[in-house]
Design an enzyme around this catalytic site. Structure first.
Site, PDB file in Angstrom:
ATOM      1  N   TYR A   1       0.834  -1.198   0.000  1.00 19.97           N
ATOM      2  CA  TYR A   1       0.000   0.000   0.000  1.00 19.97           C
ATOM      3  C   TYR A   1       0.868   1.247   0.000  1.00 19.97           C
ATOM      4  O   TYR A   1       2.041   1.222   0.369  1.00 19.97           O
ATOM      5  CB  TYR A   1      -0.996   0.007   1.165  1.00 19.97           C
ATOM      6  CG  TYR A   1      -0.397   0.186   2.533  1.00 19.97           C
ATOM      7  CD1 TYR A   1      -0.324   1.447   3.116  1.00 19.97           C
ATOM      8  CD2 TYR A   1       0.066  -0.894   3.263  1.00 19.97           C
ATOM      9  CE1 TYR A   1       0.221   1.624   4.376  1.00 19.97           C
ATOM     10  CE2 TYR A   1       0.599  -0.734   4.515  1.00 19.97           C
ATOM     11  CZ  TYR A   1       0.680   0.529   5.074  1.00 19.97           C
ATOM     12  OH  TYR A   1       1.212   0.694   6.321  1.00 19.97           O
ATOM     13  N   CYS A   2       0.257   2.333  -0.457  1.00 15.02           N
ATOM     14  CA  CYS A   2       0.892   3.641  -0.474  1.00 15.02           C
ATOM     15  C   CYS A   2      -0.190   4.660  -0.140  1.00 15.02           C
ATOM     16  O   CYS A   2      -1.157   4.337   0.547  1.00 15.02           O
ATOM     17  CB  CYS A   2       1.558   3.914  -1.823  1.00 15.02           C
ATOM     18  SG  CYS A   2       0.408   3.945  -3.216  1.00 15.02           S
ATOM     19  N   ARG A   3      -0.069   5.863  -0.632  1.00 13.49           N
ATOM     20  CA  ARG A   3      -1.064   6.890  -0.302  1.00 13.49           C
ATOM     21  C   ARG A   3      -2.385   6.630  -1.023  1.00 13.49           C
ATOM     22  O   ARG A   3      -3.442   6.615  -0.412  1.00 13.49           O
ATOM     23  CB  ARG A   3      -0.520   8.278  -0.652  1.00 13.49           C
ATOM     24  CG  ARG A   3      -1.452   9.395  -0.262  1.00 13.49           C
ATOM     25  CD  ARG A   3      -0.818  10.766  -0.468  1.00 13.49           C
ATOM     26  NE  ARG A   3      -1.746  11.796  -0.052  1.00 13.49           N
ATOM     27  CZ  ARG A   3      -2.711  12.273  -0.814  1.00 13.49           C
ATOM     28  NH1 ARG A   3      -2.887  11.819  -2.041  1.00 13.49           N
ATOM     29  NH2 ARG A   3      -3.526  13.203  -0.371  1.00 13.49           N
TER      30      ARG A   3
ATOM     31  N   ILE B   1      -3.837   4.181   1.591  1.00 12.57           N
ATOM     32  CA  ILE B   1      -4.157   4.525   2.979  1.00 12.57           C
ATOM     33  C   ILE B   1      -5.218   5.619   3.037  1.00 12.57           C
ATOM     34  O   ILE B   1      -5.943   5.740   4.024  1.00 12.57           O
ATOM     35  CB  ILE B   1      -2.887   4.896   3.782  1.00 12.57           C
ATOM     36  CG1 ILE B   1      -3.190   4.856   5.280  1.00 12.57           C
ATOM     37  CG2 ILE B   1      -2.317   6.212   3.319  1.00 12.57           C
ATOM     38  CD1 ILE B   1      -1.966   4.882   6.161  1.00 12.57           C
TER      39      ILE B   1
END
Length: 109
Positions: free
Chosen positions: A64-66, A93
């Site tokens: 996951y990332c932003r 996220i």
């Protein structure tokens, strides 16, 4: 090459199972220090080509990332290395937090 995706609600169900997936945060250390998913492991996207062999090949792994763009790149890279149990957190996220799911700072070492 198709990238497997998982949404925040499905991931919360996976995390409650006997064998939860490994969560890997591919954002920068500065982003991780602001907020991360609990129990996420730091592995910035820029380091992934050097450290991908630290990722277990036979476990479910959710990157996951932003917003899901960098983690999609991570999934694509891992698929090219022969990993087939990797998933991208759809919406990243940002989506996770919108559902009111827990976040906490992650300290990168």
């Amino acid at each position: 090459m198709l990238i497997k995706e998982i949404d925040s609600q499905e991931l919360t169900q996976w995390l409650q199972t006997e064998n939860p997936p490994l969560l890997i945060d591919v954002r920068t250390p500065q982003e991780m220090a602001q907020a991360s998913i609990p129990n996420g492991k730091p592995l910035p996207l820029s380091l992934l080509p050097l450290r991908f062999n630290e990722v277990p090949k036979h476990e479910k792994v959710v990157f996951y990332c932003r917003t899901g763009a960098r983690s999609a790149q991570a999934c694509l890279f891992m698929a090219q290395q022969g990993y087939d149990n990797v998933y991208n957190l759809h919406g990243g996220i940002v989506s996770w937090a919108r559902y009111g799911l827990p976040i906490e700072p992650l300290i990168f070492n």
